[in-house]
Design an enzyme around this catalytic site. Structure first.
Site, short mmCIF file in Angstrom:
data_model
loop_
_atom_site.label_atom_id
_atom_site.label_comp_id
_atom_site.label_asym_id
_atom_site.label_seq_id
_atom_site.Cartn_x
_atom_site.Cartn_y
_atom_site.Cartn_z
N GLY A 1 7.53 39.11 36.97
CA GLY A 1 8.71 38.79 36.16
C GLY A 1 8.95 37.29 36.06
O GLY A 1 8.37 36.52 36.82
N ARG B 1 2.81 42.45 33.90
CA ARG B 1 2.69 43.32 35.07
C ARG B 1 1.45 44.20 34.87
O ARG B 1 1.02 44.43 33.75
CB ARG B 1 3.93 44.19 35.23
CG ARG B 1 5.22 43.36 35.44
CD ARG B 1 6.35 44.23 35.94
NE ARG B 1 7.62 43.51 35.94
CZ ARG B 1 8.05 42.74 36.95
NH1 ARG B 1 7.31 42.59 38.02
NH2 ARG B 1 9.22 42.13 36.87
N ASP C 1 5.68 39.29 45.32
CA ASP C 1 4.96 40.01 46.38
C ASP C 1 3.74 40.74 45.83
O ASP C 1 2.66 40.73 46.44
CB ASP C 1 5.91 40.96 47.12
CG ASP C 1 6.65 41.91 46.19
OD1 ASP C 1 6.71 41.66 44.97
OD2 ASP C 1 7.18 42.92 46.69
N ASP D 1 14.29 37.52 43.18
CA ASP D 1 15.05 38.36 44.12
C ASP D 1 15.06 37.79 45.55
O ASP D 1 15.76 38.31 46.39
CB ASP D 1 14.44 39.77 44.19
CG ASP D 1 14.62 40.53 42.89
OD1 ASP D 1 15.32 40.03 42.00
OD2 ASP D 1 14.03 41.63 42.77
N MET E 1 20.46 40.86 39.15
CA MET E 1 19.13 41.29 39.58
C MET E 1 19.06 41.47 41.09
O MET E 1 19.85 40.88 41.83
CB MET E 1 18.09 40.30 39.11
CG MET E 1 17.73 40.55 37.68
SD MET E 1 16.17 39.80 37.24
CE MET E 1 15.88 40.65 35.70
N1 LIG Z 1 -1.35 45.78 45.75
C1 LIG Z 1 -1.79 45.06 44.73
N2 LIG Z 1 -3.10 44.73 44.62
C2 LIG Z 1 -3.55 44.01 43.58
N3 LIG Z 1 -2.75 43.57 42.57
C3 LIG Z 1 -1.46 43.88 42.62
C4 LIG Z 1 -0.90 44.63 43.68
N4 LIG Z 1 0.44 44.78 43.45
C5 LIG Z 1 0.69 44.15 42.30
N5 LIG Z 1 -0.43 43.59 41.79
C6 LIG Z 1 -0.55 42.84 40.53
O1 LIG Z 1 0.27 41.67 40.62
C7 LIG Z 1 0.88 41.41 39.37
C8 LIG Z 1 2.36 41.21 39.55
O2 LIG Z 1 2.94 42.27 40.31
P1 LIG Z 1 4.46 42.75 40.09
O3 LIG Z 1 4.63 43.18 38.67
O4 LIG Z 1 4.78 43.71 41.14
O5 LIG Z 1 5.31 41.42 40.19
P2 LIG Z 1 5.55 40.46 41.41
O6 LIG Z 1 4.41 39.55 41.56
O7 LIG Z 1 5.92 41.26 42.62
O8 LIG Z 1 6.77 39.61 40.87
P3 LIG Z 1 8.31 40.07 40.74
O9 LIG Z 1 8.45 41.41 41.41
O10 LIG Z 1 9.07 39.01 41.43
O11 LIG Z 1 8.58 40.10 39.30
C9 LIG Z 1 0.54 42.56 38.45
O12 LIG Z 1 -0.42 42.10 37.51
C10 LIG Z 1 0.00 43.63 39.38
O13 LIG Z 1 -1.05 44.40 38.77
O1 LIG Z 2 12.11 44.04 33.28
P1 LIG Z 2 11.06 43.42 34.12
O2 LIG Z 2 10.41 42.24 33.51
O3 LIG Z 2 10.08 44.40 34.64
O4 LIG Z 2 11.78 42.78 35.38
C1 LIG Z 2 12.79 43.38 36.09
C2 LIG Z 2 12.62 43.15 37.57
O5 LIG Z 2 12.04 41.90 37.87
C3 LIG Z 2 12.80 41.23 38.85
O6 LIG Z 2 13.49 40.20 38.22
C4 LIG Z 2 11.93 40.60 39.91
O7 LIG Z 2 11.26 41.56 40.64
C5 LIG Z 2 13.75 42.30 39.41
O8 LIG Z 2 14.96 41.79 39.86
C6 LIG Z 2 13.91 43.22 38.26
O9 LIG Z 2 14.14 44.55 38.66
MG LIG Z 3 7.76 42.12 43.26
#
Ligand SMILES: Nc1ncnc2c1ncn2[C@@H]1O[C@H](COP(=O)(O)OP(=O)(O)OP(=O)(O)O)[C@@H](O)[C@H]1O
Ligand SMILES: O=P(O)(O)OC[C@H]1O[C@](O)(CO)[C@@H](O)[C@@H]1O
Ligand SMILES: [Mg+2]
Length: 534
Positions: free
Chosen positions: A139, A202, A228, A258, A301
């Site tokens: 995000g 994502r 993460d 977050d 959020m």
């Molecule tokens: N366990 C995993 N192994 C490999 N890739 C992963 C894994 N979990 C998530 N990813 C990849 O990481 C990218 C981002 O993951 P995610 O959408 O969960 O957002 P994030 O990095 O946690 O950020 P946020 O939650 O703050 O928006 C995605 O392209 C997803 O496919």
């Molecule tokens: O609508 P999107 O882009 O999936 O993002 C929403 C999520 O991303 C975050 O901003 C970060 O993980 C969360 O607070 C929220 O649930």
């Molecule tokens: Mg995350």
């Protein structure tokens, strides 16, 4: 540039300490839904633990020489940089480490330390050899563009690196899009904008294809900015890079609105988001104050962690009730939320409620017969607690015609993360980017960069992917919120005692804190088995 033979002292691990558990296998990051991992097997992230006196432990990060021992080193070009030549001790002492725990007793063991971030006297890349790539995933978060800008400018200004590309649209961009050339000129103004100029997404993490791309394009430094999930993805990329024996530093830069990433002091963009949330809370308060029995509800959020709601509440002082995922609540009956609302309206004539998006999900699911759904990365999609809560409050007061209310629901969800970063986040992003590129140039890999207790450090990926950061409701920070809002804690005496007991056990086993306090400013606590902050 003059090349020198095998690994010189400054970059190697400290001499005096005994090797505790070098290369102890650590389980590879589990693939998320839709994430395709290569069989990293025995190449999975290893723990590099080095012991010292009085319980000192260094949890070190991997280095390219762990699997490419013959790599030559070069003098750091910073030594000829006029801007830095005046600095008294510019290069970080190779023995410098940053302590995870800063509250101690005179009998405390020295505890866990991480390698201090910063420029090293010798580097493992020549300027014209570097092909760097930057990607943003997950995000949005205020400050993404600043980090991108400072990586590009820092590599250029400090290390003379001119080959930097952006990967478009997150992980899937590695194998489905062309790269974007990045120069100090092209990124000059991007920190004045929200979002990410590289785009993000994502899902779509395909380790083999991503590493093929690195290999095909000759990318030897990859900077991966994300939350993460992203850091889990970066960890498996590192493992695959190592398995293939590539000279490529894989560097993670933690991003999360977050503030749910463990170990780190605080994520960039968090301050900006809390500040932006004030505008929504203020609007809710003004609307509520101006109506008969006015109620302003603001949803912020916070998927699993309620830090934004908690800090926005504390900052505002206009909030009467703050609801977060970590603190269960109930609506009906004695001690419930509806009873509290009624009382507060009778006392004050108006009230403001801040609710984190992940709060009360079990209550909504129960009342709606809902089937779980997930986003492309495997994250659970949340039900709209703001709308649900507003409706429940309206329904409750409809049954009391002698008690008319006016409720306004404000949902600034994306507004607080789509803005540009504020001044202090910009400085924070700059330092993060610099720490990241100094680490890569020095040959470190498989690490995330972050401030710990205010000092930048390199930490192994597994440390920040193994658990999520949560608000600890038995710590003093949450008590401050309850004190400022005067809201009920919605827990029975027995619940509280059980939680304290659970937390004590986590304190013993998971953290070395002597006493906890939940704040993104210092790391430590625990909740639901997760490390949380201060
Ligand atoms: N366990 C995993 N192994 C490999 N890739 C992963 C894994 N979990 C998530 N990813 C990849 O990481 C990218 C981002 O993951 P995610 O959408 O969960 O957002 P994030 O990095 O946690 O950020 P946020 O939650 O703050 O928006 C995605 O392209 C997803 O496919
Ligand atoms: O609508 P999107 O882009 O999936 O993002 C929403 C999520 O991303 C975050 O901003 C970060 O993980 C969360 O607070 C929220 O649930
Ligand atoms: Mg995350």
């Amino acid at each position: 540039m003059e090349a020198v033979g095998v690994a010189p002292a400054p970059v190697a691990a400290p001499v005096k300490k005994k090797l505790l558990d070098l290369e102890k296998p650590f389980p590879a990051a589990a693939a998320a839904n839709g994430a395709k991992a290569s069989p990293a097997g025995k190449w999975a992230m290893k723990k590099k633990l080095v012991g010292g006196d009085a319980g000192y432990v260094l949890e070190d990060v991997p280095h390219l020489t762990d699997y490419l021992p013959e790599l030559p080193t070069f003098p750091n070009p910073l030594q000829d940089n006029p801007a830095y030549s005046v600095v008294k001790q510019y290069f970080v002492n190779p023995d410098d480490t940053v302590t995870q725990k800063i509250v101690v007793h005179k009998t405390s063991a020295r505890g866990t330390h991480f390698r201090r971030a910063g420029p090293r006297q010798r580097v493992y890349f020549q300027s014209d050899e570097v092909n760097a790539a930057i990607v943003t995933c997950g995000g949005l978060c205020p400050g993404l563009n600043t980090v991108v800008r400072e990586l590009v400018c820092g590599l250029y200004d400090m290390y003379g690196v001119t080959s930097v590309v952006g990967i478009e649209g997150g992980y899937k961009g590695f194998y489905s899009k062309n790269t974007i050339p990045l120069t100090p000129k092209s990124v000059n103004d991007i920190h004045k904008r929200g979002g990410t100029v590289l785009g993000t997404s994502r899902g779509g993490h395909d380790t083999a294809k991503i590493v093929d791309c690195l290999q095909d394009r000759g990318i030897n430094q990859v900077y991966i900015i994300g939350g993460d999930g992203t850091q889990k993805g970066a960890s498996v990329i590192y493992e695959e890079v190592r398995r293939r024996g590539l000279k490529c530093s894989v560097v993670g830069i933690p991003k999360t609105i977050d503030n749910d990433i463990a170990v780190i002091d605080k994520s960039f963009g968090f301050d900006t988001a809390v500040e932006e949330a004030q505008r929504a809370i203020n609007a809710a308060h003004v609307e509520a104050e101006s109506a008969e029995n006015g109620i302003g509800v603001v949803k912020l959020m916070g998927r699993n962690s309620g830090f934004i709601a908690m800090y926005a509440t504390l900052a505002s002082r206009d909030v009467d009730c703050c609801l977060i995922p970590e603190s269960p609540f109930y609506l009906e009956g004695k001690g419930g939320l509806l009873e509290f609302i009624e009382r507060r309206l009778k006392d004050n004539g108006h009230m403001a409620i801040v609710v984190a998006e992940g709060a009360g999900q079990d209550l909504i699911a129960k009342s709606m017969n809902f089937v779980d759904t997930q986003d492309a990365s495997g994250n659970k999609l949340l039900l709209d607690v703001g709308l649900w809560l507003s409706q429940k409050i309206k329904d409750h007061f409809k049954k009391k015609p002698h008690f008319p209310i006016t409720l306004k629901y404000i949902d600034p969800t994306y507004m607080i993360r789509a803005v540009k970063s504020n001044a202090s986040d910009n400085v924070y992003c700059t330092l993060l980017a610099h720490s990241a590129l100094h680490g890569a140039m020095a040959g470190y890999t498989g690490f995330t960069v972050t401030p710990i207790n205010g000092r930048h450090a390199y930490i192994p990926f597994y440390r920040i992917t193994e658990k999520q950061n949560k608000v600890v409701i038995t710590d003093r920070m949450w008590a401050r919120v309850l004190c400022s809002t005067n809201q009920p804690c919605f827990l029975s005496h027995e619940d509280v005692e059980n939680m304290k007991h659970d937390d004590d056990e986590h304190h013993l086993h998971n953290t070395q804190l002597l006493e906890g306090e939940s704040s993104p400013m210092k790391n430590s606590a625990k909740c639901n088995g997760s490390a949380a902050v201060v």
